[in-house]
Write a protein that holds these residues in place. Structure first.
Motif, PDB file in Angstrom:
ATOM      1  N   LEU A  30      67.537  -3.349  25.019  1.00 38.74           N
ATOM      2  CA  LEU A  30      68.784  -2.997  25.497  1.00 38.74           C
ATOM      3  C   LEU A  30      69.555  -4.288  26.394  1.00 38.74           C
ATOM      4  O   LEU A  30      68.286  -4.482  27.406  1.00 38.74           O
ATOM      5  N   ARG A  31      70.211  -5.333  25.954  1.00 39.89           N
ATOM      6  CA  ARG A  31      70.429  -6.364  27.246  1.00 39.89           C
ATOM      7  C   ARG A  31      70.710  -5.693  29.054  1.00 39.89           C
ATOM      8  O   ARG A  31      71.165  -4.409  28.679  1.00 39.89           O
ATOM      9  N   GLY A  32      70.424  -6.156  29.256  1.00 43.30           N
ATOM     10  CA  GLY A  32      69.813  -6.390  31.254  1.00 43.30           C
ATOM     11  C   GLY A  32      69.245  -4.925  31.750  1.00 43.30           C
ATOM     12  O   GLY A  32      68.894  -4.304  32.772  1.00 43.30           O
ATOM     13  N   VAL A  33      67.975  -4.943  30.517  1.00 45.62           N
ATOM     14  CA  VAL A  33      67.389  -3.718  30.950  1.00 45.62           C
ATOM     15  C   VAL A  33      65.808  -4.473  31.284  1.00 45.62           C
ATOM     16  O   VAL A  33      65.127  -4.765  30.123  1.00 45.62           O
ATOM     17  N   ALA A  34      65.033  -4.652  32.465  1.00 41.47           N
ATOM     18  CA  ALA A  34      63.849  -5.781  32.884  1.00 41.47           C
ATOM     19  C   ALA A  34      62.782  -4.531  32.230  1.00 41.47           C
ATOM     20  O   ALA A  34      62.117  -5.058  32.486  1.00 41.47           O
ATOM     21  N   TYR A  35      63.092  -3.770  32.685  1.00 42.79           N
ATOM     22  CA  TYR A  35      61.959  -2.289  32.290  1.00 42.79           C
ATOM     23  C   TYR A  35      62.028  -0.942  32.222  1.00 42.79           C
ATOM     24  O   TYR A  35      63.493  -0.647  32.785  1.00 42.79           O
ATOM     25  N   PHE A  53      72.884  -5.283  33.436  1.00 41.95           N
ATOM     26  CA  PHE A  53      72.538  -4.061  32.935  1.00 41.95           C
ATOM     27  C   PHE A  53      73.799  -2.338  32.997  1.00 41.95           C
ATOM     28  O   PHE A  53      75.159  -3.204  33.354  1.00 41.95           O
ATOM     29  N   ASP A  54      73.766  -1.852  31.600  1.00 39.76           N
ATOM     30  CA  ASP A  54      75.004  -0.748  31.647  1.00 39.76           C
ATOM     31  C   ASP A  54      74.542   0.325  31.128  1.00 39.76           C
ATOM     32  O   ASP A  54      73.851   1.150  30.149  1.00 39.76           O
ATOM     33  N   PRO A  56      76.010   3.125  30.620  1.00 40.28           N
ATOM     34  CA  PRO A  56      76.325   4.019  29.943  1.00 40.28           C
ATOM     35  C   PRO A  56      75.260   3.742  27.965  1.00 40.28           C
ATOM     36  O   PRO A  56      75.032   4.690  27.349  1.00 40.28           O
ATOM     37  N   SER A  57      75.255   2.358  28.479  1.00 42.77           N
ATOM     38  CA  SER A  57      74.475   2.343  26.535  1.00 42.77           C
ATOM     39  C   SER A  57      72.845   2.665  26.790  1.00 42.77           C
ATOM     40  O   SER A  57      72.394   3.223  26.005  1.00 42.77           O
ATOM     41  N   VAL A  58      72.643   2.741  28.092  1.00 44.34           N
ATOM     42  CA  VAL A  58      70.901   3.612  27.830  1.00 44.34           C
ATOM     43  C   VAL A  58      70.912   5.137  27.551  1.00 44.34           C
ATOM     44  O   VAL A  58      70.621   5.348  27.127  1.00 44.34           O
ATOM     45  N   VAL A  59      71.877   5.483  28.239  1.00 44.87           N
ATOM     46  CA  VAL A  59      72.207   7.052  28.498  1.00 44.87           C
ATOM     47  C   VAL A  59      72.729   7.651  27.007  1.00 44.87           C
ATOM     48  O   VAL A  59      71.941   8.637  26.562  1.00 44.87           O
ATOM     49  N   SER A  60      73.112   6.994  26.623  1.00 45.85           N
ATOM     50  CA  SER A  60      73.892   6.957  25.295  1.00 45.85           C
ATOM     51  C   SER A  60      72.519   6.849  24.257  1.00 45.85           C
ATOM     52  O   SER A  60      71.858   7.537  22.909  1.00 45.85           O
ATOM     53  N   ARG A  61      71.649   6.370  24.462  1.00 47.81           N
ATOM     54  CA  ARG A  61      70.731   5.558  23.646  1.00 47.81           C
ATOM     55  C   ARG A  61      69.908   6.355  24.032  1.00 47.81           C
ATOM     56  O   ARG A  61      68.865   7.192  22.397  1.00 47.81           O
TER      57      ARG A  61
END
Length: 98
Positions: A30-35, A53-54, A56-61
């Motif tokens: 995901l865009r904005g995830v460094a680790y 980093f977004d 809501p995108s991380v949580v949704s995934r």
């Protein structure tokens, strides 16, 4: 608003190392995830945000994989046989994310 150096979330439903791999493999691109690192024993996911980093995108995934994202770990959740990575949509022990 500044983004912290790292964010840690409780992940509900982790049951095995395939769960760990499924989440890490789904979130890292995901865009904005460094680790991203998931702890099976701790029931947590740690994310280091990068540019763009977004949250809501991380949580949704993670939720689309079948896991809960929250603040507290429920120690009574079943492990292994009941974990989302073993669901019928899983291929090769890992859930495929579109």
């Amino acid at each position: 608003m500044t983004v912290p150096d790292k964010l840690t979330f409780a992940i509900h439903g982790l049951g095995c190392m395939d769960c760990v791999a499924a989440i890490e493999n789904a979130v890292m691109p995901l865009r904005g995830v460094a680790y991203v690192g998931v702890s099976l024993s701790g029931g947590t996911m740690t994310v280091r945000p990068g540019p763009g980093f977004d949250l809501p995108s991380v949580v949704s995934r993670v939720q689309r994989l079948g896991y809960g994202v929250g603040e507290e770990v429920d120690a009574d959740l079943p492990r292994a046989a009941g974990c989302p990575c073993r669901a019928p949509s899983a291929v090769g022990g890992r859930t495929q994310v579109q």
